[in-house]
Design an enzyme around this catalytic site. Structure first.
Site, short mmCIF file in Angstrom:
data_model
loop_
_atom_site.label_atom_id
_atom_site.label_comp_id
_atom_site.label_asym_id
_atom_site.label_seq_id
_atom_site.Cartn_x
_atom_site.Cartn_y
_atom_site.Cartn_z
CG HIS A 156 -10.65 28.95 82.06
ND1 HIS A 156 -9.54 28.42 82.66
CD2 HIS A 156 -10.22 29.45 80.87
CE1 HIS A 156 -8.47 28.61 81.89
NE2 HIS A 156 -8.87 29.22 80.79
CB SER A 278 -38.15 16.99 93.41
OG SER A 278 -38.29 17.13 94.81
CE LYS A 284 -34.70 20.82 91.12
NZ LYS A 284 -33.98 20.22 92.21
CD GLU A 291 -28.29 15.20 88.08
OE1 GLU A 291 -28.20 14.85 89.26
OE2 GLU A 291 -29.25 15.84 87.64
#
Ligand code: ARG
Length: 453
Positions: A156, A278, A284, A291
């Site tokens: 979970h 970024s 970043k 992704e």
């Protein structure tokens, strides 16, 4: 002029553009395989006496030259061609004259494209198998290297029990290897030679279908002609099912990695070459490839469901809809190969971050172990121990030696007994099997391509 033209029936330009669509681009992938099918067919026509031996020889010699020229980039399929089959026939007629006109005896572009797609697919299933096994191997190497490096195990997405990096990498490698079962199914469906099924119903000539099958490295000759014709789409579906299972597994691996490298978890660090930055936030380092793996798996679903719809309720025999199965197959398999390759590149460059892992090994993770201790040491029933520990969670402590605890869990499949060596052997065996079948197939193809002298 189209291959089917009778001289007075040229197609409207708009109709040509629509019916050909992007098929010519995808046919560039099929060209080498279509040439192999042409050579096998020409040889069979000569051997059976359906066409004169000299014509068959001239055709085979010219087809071999066309293959060399195609590989050297000297010709390709263009938007103005209806398809690769028309292009090859036009080149043969241009260069050979009469013998060139004999190649299409006893065949149709319908069984030609079936054959070329099967050969393309068999070659690429070998590539997918190769990628799967090499990725499983690097995952298993990581598993061995970090076998007893602890990791919180989640259910979970809440911390549950102690797990290990060995278990994490080993589990994902197992999932990948399991997909070879599906790949095998696709291979077996693709391993029957459709040449000779003609337009869909066979032809009125004594073709030797088994000879063609053997020359092209298929396990068997064609079945009932109509079943070969109707199998277009079905074989592609089996292939995309196998690829879909791979992408599904990769997307779950990607989700785990995205979480593990996040600032919130931080258990893993990715090598610099794997992340992107970024344009606005200088700090970043984003895990874009993972992704995009999820994104590509989603995009793949579009291809897969498109393929399913393509044959649903289609009547028997060739219909032009089937042409559009081609980009779905080629894109779907290519996307899978690319996804496997990028994960293969990334896995060895994933590094555990011991401080962050240590900090995440909070006492609650060991509550179940404490209950088992009471079962073992005090003979308590598990239910009793469960309640007792649950009421005194604050008393649960973190063990001093995490690695020792992981080793102690010794039943099969647990952190101390993952069977990594057995999995590595399995990966090697599968890799060898698929390399062997590719070699066998390629040696048949080489025999078709090498000149007689
Ligand atoms: N490009 C076509 C395909 O992929 C080749 C077969 C064409 N056959 C026909 N009857 N128009 O399906």
């Amino acid at each position: 002029m189209a291959i089917w033209s009778k001289g007075d029936d040229s197609t409207d330009a708009l109709v040509h553009a629509f019916t050909v669509g992007d098929d010519w681009l995808y046919d560039r992938h099929l060209a080498p395989y279509d040439l192999l099918g042409c050579i096998a067919h020409a040889q069979m026509l000569g051997a059976t006496g359906i066409i004169p031996t000299a014509d068959a020889q001239a055709l085979v010699a010219q087809l071999r030259i066309l293959k060399e020229e195609f590989d050297a980039g000297q010709w390709t399929v263009e938007a103005t061609d209806e398809d690769v089959h028309s292009r090859i026939e036009a080149l043969l007629i241009e260069r050979l004259g009469e013998p060139g006109k004999r190649l299409h005896t006893g065949r149709s572009r319908n069984d030609q494209v079936l054959t070329a797609s099967r050969l393309w697919l068999k070659d690429h299933l070998c590539t997918v198998a190769d990628h799967i096994t090499s990725l499983a191997q690097v995952m298993l190497e990581q598993a061995q290297k970090h076998e007893f490096v602890p990791l919180p195990g989640y259910t979970h997405l809440q911390r549950g029990m102690p797990a290990s990096l060995g278990m994490f990498f080993g589990a994902h490698a197992t999932a990948l290897l399991d997909n070879v079962v599906l790949l095998e199914g696709a291979w077996r469906l693709a391993d029957r030679c459709p040449l000779g099924s003609g337009a869909s119903y066979g032809v009125g000539l004594p073709l030797d279908r088994d000879a063609c099958a053997q020359a092209l490295g298929f396990a068997e000759g064609g079945a009932i002609a109509l079943s070969d014709a109707n199998s277009r789409g079905k074989v592609e579906t089996a292939a995309l099912d196998a690829c879909g299972a791979v992408l599904n597994d990769l997307s779950r691996f990607a989700a785990d990695v995205i979480f593990f490298v996040s600032a919130e978890a931080g258990f893993l660090r990715l090598g610099k070459g794997l992340t992107t930055g970024s344009s606005i936030m200088p700090q970043k380092r984003n895990p874009d490839i993972f992704e995009l793996l999820r994104g590509r798996a989603a995009r793949f679903l579009g291809l897969r469901s498109g393929l399913y719809a393509m044959t649903l309720g289609l009547h028997s025999g060739y219909s032009r809809d089937l042409q559009d199965t081609k980009p779905l197959l080629i894109d779907g398999v290519t996307l899978t190969e690319q996804a496997l390759a990028v994960v293969h590149r990334s896995v060895p460059d994933m590094h555990p971050v011991p401080d962050r892992i240590e900090a995440a090994l909070t006492p609650d993770l060991y509550a179940t172990d404490e209950a088992y201790r009471l079962v073992r040491e005090q003979g308590m029933s598990f239910r009793e121990a469960y309640i007792q520990v649950g009421r005194n969670l604050d008393a649960v402590t973190v063990p001093k030696d995490h690695a020792a605890l992981l080793r102690e869990r010794s039943h099969a499949g647990s952190t101390g007994c993952l069977g990594l060596q057995r999995l590595l052997t399995q990966a090697h065996t599968i890799a060898y099997d698929w390399q062997h079948r590719r070699q066998q197939m390629h040696s048949r193809w080489q025999a078709l391509l090498k000149s007689a002298e």
